[in-house]
Scaffold this active site. Structure first.
Site, short mmCIF file in Angstrom:
data_model
loop_
_atom_site.label_atom_id
_atom_site.label_comp_id
_atom_site.label_asym_id
_atom_site.label_seq_id
_atom_site.Cartn_x
_atom_site.Cartn_y
_atom_site.Cartn_z
N TYR A 64 0.82 -1.21 0.00
CA TYR A 64 0.00 0.00 0.00
C TYR A 64 0.85 1.26 0.00
O TYR A 64 2.03 1.24 0.35
CB TYR A 64 -0.94 0.02 1.21
N PHE A 74 2.15 9.60 3.47
CA PHE A 74 2.61 9.42 4.85
C PHE A 74 3.19 8.03 5.11
O PHE A 74 3.84 7.81 6.13
CB PHE A 74 1.51 9.74 5.87
N ASP A 75 2.97 7.07 4.20
CA ASP A 75 3.51 5.73 4.43
C ASP A 75 3.46 4.93 3.13
O ASP A 75 2.60 5.17 2.28
CB ASP A 75 2.71 5.01 5.51
N ILE A 94 -6.63 -0.38 11.99
CA ILE A 94 -7.77 0.54 12.03
C ILE A 94 -8.95 -0.08 11.28
O ILE A 94 -8.78 -0.91 10.38
CB ILE A 94 -7.39 1.93 11.45
N TYR A 120 -7.93 7.16 12.13
CA TYR A 120 -7.29 7.48 13.41
C TYR A 120 -8.08 8.47 14.26
O TYR A 120 -7.64 8.85 15.33
CB TYR A 120 -5.87 7.99 13.16
N PHE A 137 -5.76 5.21 0.81
CA PHE A 137 -4.74 4.20 0.54
C PHE A 137 -4.93 3.62 -0.86
O PHE A 137 -6.06 3.38 -1.28
CB PHE A 137 -4.83 3.04 1.55
#
Length: 145
Positions: A64, A74-75, A94, A120, A137
């Protein structure tokens, strides 16, 4: 020349300098505005096999990339060169992950948009994801067992 990632820079700056313009500009998460929709939205990018779906309790393996609504990444598992694995619908991740990945068939790639309630929420995440933020995502379901 030494190059730091944003996360490393923000972690290393001493408390005395955390009110400087540079620290606030680099380390303060961007403002985030949740989308109107309060459900997880899955949009197929690449069709999977259409018949093999993960079941509750199985360990799924995904690649992902995650973004904030403004396009800030962010990731990414691709950057770590290692897929992410978790047990489906066992509260290990999550809520949006459990809801989105459960709808994907083997080999499918999809854009999963998660409202704050499925992501979150008010707490955000470690300076990377602001509070009450919708996150997006790009997920590929690699396998499960």
């Amino acid at each position: 020349v030494i190059i730091f990632s944003r996360a490393l820079f923000c972690a290393l700056v001493s408390r005395a300098h955390r009110e400087s313009f540079l620290w606030r500009a680099v380390c303060t998460p961007p403002p985030c505005h949740p989308v109107e929709e309060m459900v997880v939205i899955l949009e197929k990018i690449i069709e999977g096999d259409g018949k093999t779906y993960p079941r509750e309790g199985q360990i799924v393996s995904v690649h992902y990339v995650g973004w904030l609504p403004d396009g800030t990444e962010f990731d990414s598992t691709h950057k770590r060169k290692r897929p992410f694995r978790f047990r489906l619908q066992r509260n290990e991740v999550i809520k949006g992950w459990d809801e989105g990945v459960a709808q994907m068939s083997l080999g499918e790639r999809a854009k999963i948009t998660m409202p704050p309630e499925s992501a979150y929420g008010a707490r955000g995440f470690q300076g990377l994801i602001p509070s009450n933020c919708t996150i997006v995502f790009d997920v590929e379901l690699l396998g499960f067992n």
